[in-house]
Each structure stands twice: as C-alpha cells, then as structure tokens.
Design a protein around this motif. Structure first.
Motif, PDB file in Angstrom:
ATOM      1  N   LEU A 109     -11.686  -4.184   9.352  1.00  0.00           N
ATOM      2  CA  LEU A 109     -10.592  -3.352   9.198  1.00  0.00           C
ATOM      3  C   LEU A 109     -11.103  -2.068  10.330  1.00  0.00           C
ATOM      4  O   LEU A 109     -11.113  -0.996  10.031  1.00  0.00           O
ATOM      5  CB  LEU A 109     -10.183  -2.688   7.943  1.00  0.00           C
ATOM      6  CG  LEU A 109      -9.905  -3.897   6.875  1.00  0.00           C
ATOM      7  CD1 LEU A 109      -9.910  -2.968   5.617  1.00  0.00           C
ATOM      8  CD2 LEU A 109      -8.599  -4.477   6.931  1.00  0.00           C
ATOM      9  N   SER A 142      -9.844   1.883  10.175  1.00  0.00           N
ATOM     10  CA  SER A 142      -9.564   2.225   8.986  1.00  0.00           C
ATOM     11  C   SER A 142     -10.880   3.321   8.096  1.00  0.00           C
ATOM     12  O   SER A 142     -11.902   2.852   8.510  1.00  0.00           O
ATOM     13  CB  SER A 142      -9.462   0.958   7.904  1.00  0.00           C
ATOM     14  OG  SER A 142      -8.922   1.238   6.579  1.00  0.00           O
ATOM     15  N   ARG A 167      -9.299   3.285   2.210  1.00  0.00           N
ATOM     16  CA  ARG A 167      -8.284   2.360   2.407  1.00  0.00           C
ATOM     17  C   ARG A 167      -8.964   1.026   2.436  1.00  0.00           C
ATOM     18  O   ARG A 167      -8.050  -0.005   1.779  1.00  0.00           O
ATOM     19  CB  ARG A 167      -7.641   2.516   4.076  1.00  0.00           C
ATOM     20  CG  ARG A 167      -6.789   3.681   3.935  1.00  0.00           C
ATOM     21  CD  ARG A 167      -5.923   3.833   5.492  1.00  0.00           C
ATOM     22  NE  ARG A 167      -5.378   4.858   5.424  1.00  0.00           N
ATOM     23  CZ  ARG A 167      -4.549   5.291   6.354  1.00  0.00           C
ATOM     24  NH1 ARG A 167      -4.137   4.357   7.175  1.00  0.00           N
ATOM     25  NH2 ARG A 167      -3.792   6.402   6.422  1.00  0.00           N
ATOM     26  N   ALA A 168      -9.930   0.769   2.851  1.00  0.00           N
ATOM     27  CA  ALA A 168     -10.554  -0.742   2.737  1.00  0.00           C
ATOM     28  C   ALA A 168     -10.735  -0.916   1.058  1.00  0.00           C
ATOM     29  O   ALA A 168     -10.413  -2.156   0.759  1.00  0.00           O
ATOM     30  CB  ALA A 168     -11.974  -0.864   3.241  1.00  0.00           C
ATOM     31  N   GLU A 203      -8.916   0.124  -1.264  1.00  0.00           N
ATOM     32  CA  GLU A 203      -7.660  -0.129  -1.913  1.00  0.00           C
ATOM     33  C   GLU A 203      -7.024  -1.389  -1.574  1.00  0.00           C
ATOM     34  O   GLU A 203      -6.279  -2.066  -2.381  1.00  0.00           O
ATOM     35  CB  GLU A 203      -6.713   0.795  -1.359  1.00  0.00           C
ATOM     36  CG  GLU A 203      -6.613   2.304  -1.752  1.00  0.00           C
ATOM     37  CD  GLU A 203      -5.870   3.371  -1.145  1.00  0.00           C
ATOM     38  OE1 GLU A 203      -5.037   3.053  -0.418  1.00  0.00           O
ATOM     39  OE2 GLU A 203      -6.132   4.700  -1.273  1.00  0.00           O
ATOM     40  N   LEU A 204      -7.450  -1.906  -0.385  1.00  0.00           N
ATOM     41  CA  LEU A 204      -6.752  -3.383   0.225  1.00  0.00           C
ATOM     42  C   LEU A 204      -7.668  -4.241  -0.750  1.00  0.00           C
ATOM     43  O   LEU A 204      -7.047  -5.316  -1.136  1.00  0.00           O
ATOM     44  CB  LEU A 204      -7.124  -3.506   1.674  1.00  0.00           C
ATOM     45  CG  LEU A 204      -6.772  -4.894   2.385  1.00  0.00           C
ATOM     46  CD1 LEU A 204      -5.424  -5.348   1.884  1.00  0.00           C
ATOM     47  CD2 LEU A 204      -7.164  -4.940   3.631  1.00  0.00           C
ATOM     48  N   ALA A 205      -8.925  -4.250  -0.679  1.00  0.00           N
ATOM     49  CA  ALA A 205      -9.543  -4.913  -1.775  1.00  0.00           C
ATOM     50  C   ALA A 205      -9.183  -5.268  -3.096  1.00  0.00           C
ATOM     51  O   ALA A 205      -8.883  -6.466  -3.629  1.00  0.00           O
ATOM     52  CB  ALA A 205     -11.018  -4.722  -1.501  1.00  0.00           C
ATOM     53  N   GLU A 206      -8.676  -3.969  -3.736  1.00  0.00           N
ATOM     54  CA  GLU A 206      -8.235  -3.847  -5.182  1.00  0.00           C
ATOM     55  C   GLU A 206      -6.903  -4.669  -4.902  1.00  0.00           C
ATOM     56  O   GLU A 206      -6.679  -5.468  -6.176  1.00  0.00           O
ATOM     57  CB  GLU A 206      -8.297  -2.396  -5.361  1.00  0.00           C
ATOM     58  CG  GLU A 206      -9.462  -2.119  -5.869  1.00  0.00           C
ATOM     59  CD  GLU A 206     -10.116  -2.346  -7.468  1.00  0.00           C
ATOM     60  OE1 GLU A 206      -9.484  -3.252  -8.003  1.00  0.00           O
ATOM     61  OE2 GLU A 206     -11.153  -2.086  -7.558  1.00  0.00           O
ATOM     62  N   ARG A 207      -5.896  -4.315  -4.030  1.00  0.00           N
ATOM     63  CA  ARG A 207      -4.604  -5.145  -3.908  1.00  0.00           C
ATOM     64  C   ARG A 207      -4.958  -6.538  -4.056  1.00  0.00           C
ATOM     65  O   ARG A 207      -4.239  -7.166  -4.853  1.00  0.00           O
ATOM     66  CB  ARG A 207      -3.850  -4.305  -3.052  1.00  0.00           C
ATOM     67  CG  ARG A 207      -3.342  -3.142  -3.337  1.00  0.00           C
ATOM     68  CD  ARG A 207      -2.054  -2.787  -2.297  1.00  0.00           C
ATOM     69  NE  ARG A 207      -2.124  -3.080  -0.889  1.00  0.00           N
ATOM     70  CZ  ARG A 207      -2.718  -2.243   0.139  1.00  0.00           C
ATOM     71  NH1 ARG A 207      -2.824  -1.166  -0.066  1.00  0.00           N
ATOM     72  NH2 ARG A 207      -2.760  -2.910   1.126  1.00  0.00           N
ATOM     73  N   LEU A 208      -5.823  -6.928  -3.220  1.00  0.00           N
ATOM     74  CA  LEU A 208      -6.036  -8.361  -2.970  1.00  0.00           C
ATOM     75  C   LEU A 208      -6.502  -9.003  -4.151  1.00  0.00           C
ATOM     76  O   LEU A 208      -5.831 -10.093  -4.841  1.00  0.00           O
ATOM     77  CB  LEU A 208      -7.026  -8.560  -1.773  1.00  0.00           C
ATOM     78  CG  LEU A 208      -6.406  -8.374  -0.471  1.00  0.00           C
ATOM     79  CD1 LEU A 208      -7.686  -8.662   0.454  1.00  0.00           C
ATOM     80  CD2 LEU A 208      -5.133  -9.501  -0.126  1.00  0.00           C
ATOM     81  N   ARG A 256      -3.565  -9.132  -6.974  1.00  0.00           N
ATOM     82  CA  ARG A 256      -2.634 -10.211  -6.497  1.00  0.00           C
ATOM     83  C   ARG A 256      -3.040 -11.716  -6.852  1.00  0.00           C
ATOM     84  O   ARG A 256      -2.433 -12.247  -7.201  1.00  0.00           O
ATOM     85  CB  ARG A 256      -2.260 -10.152  -5.205  1.00  0.00           C
ATOM     86  CG  ARG A 256      -1.121  -8.759  -5.069  1.00  0.00           C
ATOM     87  CD  ARG A 256      -0.494  -8.540  -3.777  1.00  0.00           C
ATOM     88  NE  ARG A 256       0.213  -7.556  -3.496  1.00  0.00           N
ATOM     89  CZ  ARG A 256       0.687  -7.178  -2.317  1.00  0.00           C
ATOM     90  NH1 ARG A 256       0.754  -7.695  -0.949  1.00  0.00           N
ATOM     91  NH2 ARG A 256       1.509  -6.027  -2.352  1.00  0.00           N
TER      92      ARG A 256
END
Length: 84
Positions: A2, A5, A9-10, A12-17, A20
């Motif tokens: 990333l 970034s 934010r990294a 946050e993205l890992a948590e969202r992935l 999901r």
C-alpha cells in the motif's frame, strides 16, 4: 503493498478484509477466516522489501498464534507508509 498509506489505514483495510471474508462462509456454511501481518517502512529511508516482508510475515504468525482470524502488527511507527 500500500504505497503512500499509513499503517493505521493498512490495519483498517486488513480488518475490513478479514471481516468480509468471515461474513461469507463457503458452500455448505463452512466458515473461512484470515489473518494478516502488517509492517511499514520509515519515511525518507530506502525501501527494503525483504525486511518489510519478514516483519509482516512475523506479525502474521503472531496473529495466527493468538487464535487466528486476527491482524498482527509489526513493531513500527504509526506515521509510516505501510506494507500489508
């Protein structure tokens, strides 16, 4: 990777992935989990892929040791550009 970034934010993205993937079981209701390792480089320092990858890999294994389905964070400064 990333580029540009920050580590927050990294993560946050890992948590969202992670969330999901967990929300969508495979056919037959088989649950799927994921763990991630997050590391970052220092601003103004040369980009050292091998070091960052090793740090992220170590963070991933620590996340798995805590019971899987976690995001592990390498020992880094929160203001740094990030690698996941």
């Amino acid at each position: 990777l990333l580029p540009g970034s920050d580590i927050e934010r990294a993560v946050e993205l890992a948590e969202r992935l992670r969330e999901r993937v967990a929300a969508e079981p495979l056919g037959g209701g088989v649950p799927v989990t994921m763990s991630f390792g997050v590391s970052a480089s220092s601003r103004g320092e040369p980009f050292d892929y091998k070091t960052l990858f090793a740090e992220a890999d170590a963070a991933l294994y620590r996340a798995k040791q805590t019971g899987r389905d976690h995001v592990g964070l390498a020992q880094t400064d929160a203001e740094l550009p990030a690698v996941v």
